[in-house]
Motif scaffolding. Structure first.
Motif, short mmCIF file in Angstrom:
data_model
loop_
_atom_site.label_atom_id
_atom_site.label_comp_id
_atom_site.label_asym_id
_atom_site.label_seq_id
_atom_site.Cartn_x
_atom_site.Cartn_y
_atom_site.Cartn_z
N PHE A 26 5.95 -4.47 18.24
CA PHE A 26 7.25 -4.65 17.60
C PHE A 26 7.23 -4.07 16.17
N VAL A 27 6.18 -4.43 15.42
CA VAL A 27 6.07 -3.96 14.03
C VAL A 27 5.94 -2.43 14.00
N ARG A 28 5.11 -1.90 14.90
CA ARG A 28 4.89 -0.45 14.91
C ARG A 28 6.20 0.29 15.20
N ASP A 29 6.92 -0.18 16.22
CA ASP A 29 8.17 0.49 16.59
C ASP A 29 9.21 0.38 15.48
N LEU A 30 9.30 -0.80 14.88
CA LEU A 30 10.28 -0.99 13.81
C LEU A 30 9.95 -0.11 12.60
N CYS A 31 8.65 0.03 12.29
CA CYS A 31 8.24 0.92 11.19
C CYS A 31 8.73 2.34 11.47
N HIS A 32 8.54 2.82 12.69
CA HIS A 32 8.99 4.17 13.03
C HIS A 32 10.50 4.30 12.87
N GLU A 33 11.22 3.29 13.35
CA GLU A 33 12.68 3.34 13.29
C GLU A 33 13.15 3.35 11.83
N LEU A 34 12.48 2.56 11.00
CA LEU A 34 12.84 2.53 9.57
C LEU A 34 12.58 3.89 8.92
N GLU A 35 11.43 4.49 9.25
CA GLU A 35 11.10 5.78 8.64
C GLU A 35 12.02 6.90 9.12
N ASP A 36 12.56 6.75 10.34
CA ASP A 36 13.48 7.77 10.86
C ASP A 36 14.88 7.65 10.28
N TRP A 37 15.15 6.53 9.62
CA TRP A 37 16.51 6.24 9.14
C TRP A 37 16.95 7.18 8.03
N GLY A 38 16.07 7.47 7.07
CA GLY A 38 16.45 8.34 5.95
C GLY A 38 16.19 7.72 4.59
N PRO A 39 16.86 6.59 4.26
CA PRO A 39 16.63 5.99 2.94
C PRO A 39 15.24 5.38 2.75
N VAL A 40 14.47 5.22 3.83
CA VAL A 40 13.12 4.65 3.72
C VAL A 40 12.09 5.78 3.83
N ALA A 41 11.24 5.91 2.80
CA ALA A 41 10.23 6.96 2.84
C ALA A 41 9.02 6.53 3.66
N ARG A 42 8.55 5.30 3.45
CA ARG A 42 7.39 4.80 4.17
C ARG A 42 7.62 3.36 4.59
N ALA A 43 7.12 3.01 5.76
CA ALA A 43 7.12 1.62 6.22
C ALA A 43 5.71 1.32 6.72
N TRP A 44 5.04 0.37 6.07
CA TRP A 44 3.66 0.05 6.43
C TRP A 44 3.57 -1.35 7.05
N PRO A 45 2.87 -1.51 8.16
CA PRO A 45 2.45 -2.86 8.55
C PRO A 45 1.51 -3.38 7.45
N ARG A 46 1.62 -4.66 7.10
CA ARG A 46 0.89 -5.14 5.91
C ARG A 46 -0.62 -4.94 6.01
N ALA A 47 -1.16 -5.02 7.22
CA ALA A 47 -2.62 -4.89 7.36
C ALA A 47 -3.10 -3.49 6.99
N GLU A 48 -2.17 -2.50 7.02
CA GLU A 48 -2.56 -1.14 6.62
C GLU A 48 -2.65 -0.99 5.11
N LEU A 49 -1.96 -1.88 4.39
CA LEU A 49 -1.92 -1.75 2.93
C LEU A 49 -2.94 -2.63 2.24
N TYR A 50 -3.10 -3.84 2.77
CA TYR A 50 -3.88 -4.85 2.05
C TYR A 50 -5.15 -5.19 2.79
N ASP A 51 -6.12 -5.69 1.99
CA ASP A 51 -7.37 -6.12 2.54
C ASP A 51 -7.74 -7.44 1.86
N GLY A 52 -8.30 -8.37 2.60
CA GLY A 52 -8.72 -9.62 1.96
C GLY A 52 -8.12 -10.83 2.65
N PRO A 53 -8.49 -12.03 2.18
CA PRO A 53 -8.11 -13.26 2.88
C PRO A 53 -6.64 -13.67 2.72
N HIS A 54 -5.87 -12.99 1.85
CA HIS A 54 -4.49 -13.44 1.59
C HIS A 54 -3.43 -12.45 2.07
#
Ligand SMILES: [Zn+2]
Length: 528
Positions: free
Chosen positions: A366-394
């Motif tokens: 669900f997250v992966r597909d929604l990220c793609h849809e957001l990025e295809d929209w135009g006003p959104v440059a990047r959409a990341w699932p949080r685990a791709e951006l952050y590392d650590g226990p929080h």
């Protein structure tokens, strides 16, 4: 052993500082950069005050220090709570240095309320969007309060920009720089210290509200006041000069900004409207619960910070009503808190949210597909699932999807709250001035700067590098950090997946008190 003076200029933009240094307008910064280093420094995602300064002073990213935003969602509820320094999960420079027997002085670092007991002194920085000045509860040791009581974050509110606001703001900003500088100079000269840190917020405030005057190419350009940003930067340069003089001999100086700055254009993104258009979200038939936050203007300015601190729970309920009101959770798979400084999308997840609609086993897809849809929209440059951006226990404190909005000819879109209407629109003329929560005309950019008074080999920096650089210079072993020491690089980088320290949380009000004040706030118009 040298001492370390770290000066924070909130939101100071390298593409302004560079040319102004070259023109001789910022002589003190230029002198530091000439004999040392001038680097671009990447910020956190989001490039916002709380996570960025927390990364600067801990040397770890938001997934480890846990201060991802001013607020976080309460598990099992459609509600948020406000966060403060007690939520920080990694030791800050002043913790490590105090433990090592070094003396510290810390003034005005955002996200450090309430002040921690340190070996030295600390005046907490602003703790909430409505705080304008300190009170005695910001100061450790308390005996220092009479001497620093002039410390303020702003002399005005930024949520309601009326006629005359800009003319009033400039002298107040300049005065605030002078007053803070005088306090810091006095303490620098008198107190013993090994590490001294002071943060000025005026560079951020002026750029949020005066970019449209400063930049003739801005689609929101207005004539007049074209030198306001430069004037504040020049005054900050004076302050840097005074601080460096007062610090004395054998001091390494760092000047850091937590993020950069740029202009905002005329595009407005209403994420919940877009999600509704695509069938991810349904609004309730009536817009019950949406709150007019501007009505807080009924409360006198100097009360607001105190009211907020004392009744964080009430403020959190009001804010929750605004963010979560008007959404039909039983027919919503994804929604957004629609924060301009932190555009993101959350999943209404079964087992986590009370009326979760997305099954746990479908979450990743669900997250992966929604990220793609957001990025295809135009006003959104990047959409990341949080685990791709952050590392650590929080990491699980972050929204499920983090967005970077696209720039249009170099100007940022605004993300504003709405219940119904188009997913994307243009600002109306009368909205160009903006305000907090209403699309300010200057906005944060992901690259800030770091000036060091010593030469170093690095060609660019990250905010994570600041804390290890300070510790290495002072000869104090660092706890695990993700950054690298830029001046004495012998510090180890953190192995992935290591936790740090346990939360301390304060709850400064009783439920009874909260209910009473909620009633009063409602009478004042804080609720619709
Ligand atoms: Zn800002």
């Amino acid at each position: 052993m040298p001492r370390f003076l770290l000066i924070g200029l909130d939101g100071a933009e390298p593409s302004l500082i560079g040319p102004w240094m070259a023109e001789g307008r910022l002589p003190h910064l230029a002198r530091l950069a000439e004999r040392g280093t001038f680097l671009r420094a990447s910020s956190t995602v989001p490039c916002a005050t709380f996570p960025a300064w927390a990364t600067c002073v801990t040397g770890v990213g938001p997934g480890r220090h846990g201060l991802i935003d001013f607020t976080e969602m309460i598990r099992g509820q459609y509600a948020i709570r406000f966060k403060n320094g007690t939520f920080r999960q990694a030791p800050a420079l002043w913790n490590v240095l105090s433990d090592a027997g070094k003396r510290v002085g810390v003034l005005g670092v955002p996200g450090t309320y309430p002040p921690e007991p340190v070996n030295g002194f600390i005046v907490s920085g602003f703790d909430s969007p409505v705080a304008t000045r300190i009170d005695a509860s910001f100061v450790h040791p308390p005996a220092l309060y009479p001497e620093v009581r002039q410390w303020r974050f702003a002399d005005f509110q930024e949520s309601d920009i009326g006629p005359g606001w800009h003319d009033r703001a400039i002298p107040l900003l300049l005065r605030a720089v002078d007053e803070k500088s005088a306090i810091a100079v006095r303490l620098l000269a008198r107190e013993p210290w090994d590490f001294f840190m002071v943060v000025f917020g005026e560079s951020d405030t002026v750029a949020h509200h005066f970019w449209m005057f400063h930049d003739p190419r801005s689609p929101r350009y207005r004539r007049g006041r074209e030198h306001a940003i430069r004037e504040v930067y020049e005054r900050l340069d004076d302050a840097v000069g005074a601080l460096v003089r007062a610090a004395g001999e054998d001091v390494v100086v760092g000047v850091v900004s937590d993020h950069g700055f740029g202009g905002a254009g005329t595009g407005v993104v209403h994420l919940n409207n877009w999600l509704a258009e695509r069938g991810y979200l349904r609004f309730c038939p009536t817009n019950g619960g949406l709150i007019k936050r501007a009505a807080m203007a009924c409360v006198p300015e100097h009360w607001r910070g105190g009211l907020f601190r004392r009744f964080r729970g009430v403020a959190a309920r009001a804010e929750s009503g605004s963010r979560f009101g008007g959404i039909d959770w039983s027919a919503t798979a994804a929604w957004s808190e629609e924060l301009n400084y932190f555009p993101s999308v959350r999943v209404n997840l079964e087992g986590r949210e009370p009326k979760g609609q997305v099954r746990a086993r479908d979450y990743d897809a669900f997250v992966r597909d929604l990220c793609h849809e957001l990025e295809d929209w135009g006003p959104v440059a990047r959409a990341w699932p949080r685990a791709e951006l952050y590392d650590g226990p929080h990491v699980d404190r972050a929204p499920d999807i983090i967005l970077e909005l696209a720039l249009e000819n170099g100007y940022a879109h605004s993300c504003l709250r709405a219940r119904g209407g188009p997913g994307f629109r243009r600002l109306r003329d009368e909205e160009y001035f903006g305000a907090k929560e209403r699309g300010m005309n200057g906005t944060h950019r992901p690259t800030g700067m770091l000036i060091l008074s010593e030469p170093c080999a690095a060609t660019e920096a990250r905010l994570e590098d600041v804390a290890p650089t300070v510790l290495a210079t002072l000869g104090v072993p660092a706890p695990p950090m993700e950054g690298q020491a830029l001046l004495h690089p012998h510090i180890e980088v953190l192995p992935r997946g290591e936790g740090t320290r346990v939360a301390r949380e304060v709850c400064p009000y009783s439920e009874d008190e909260a209910r009473t004040v909620e009633k009063r706030l409602r009478a004042l118009g804080y609720y619709e």
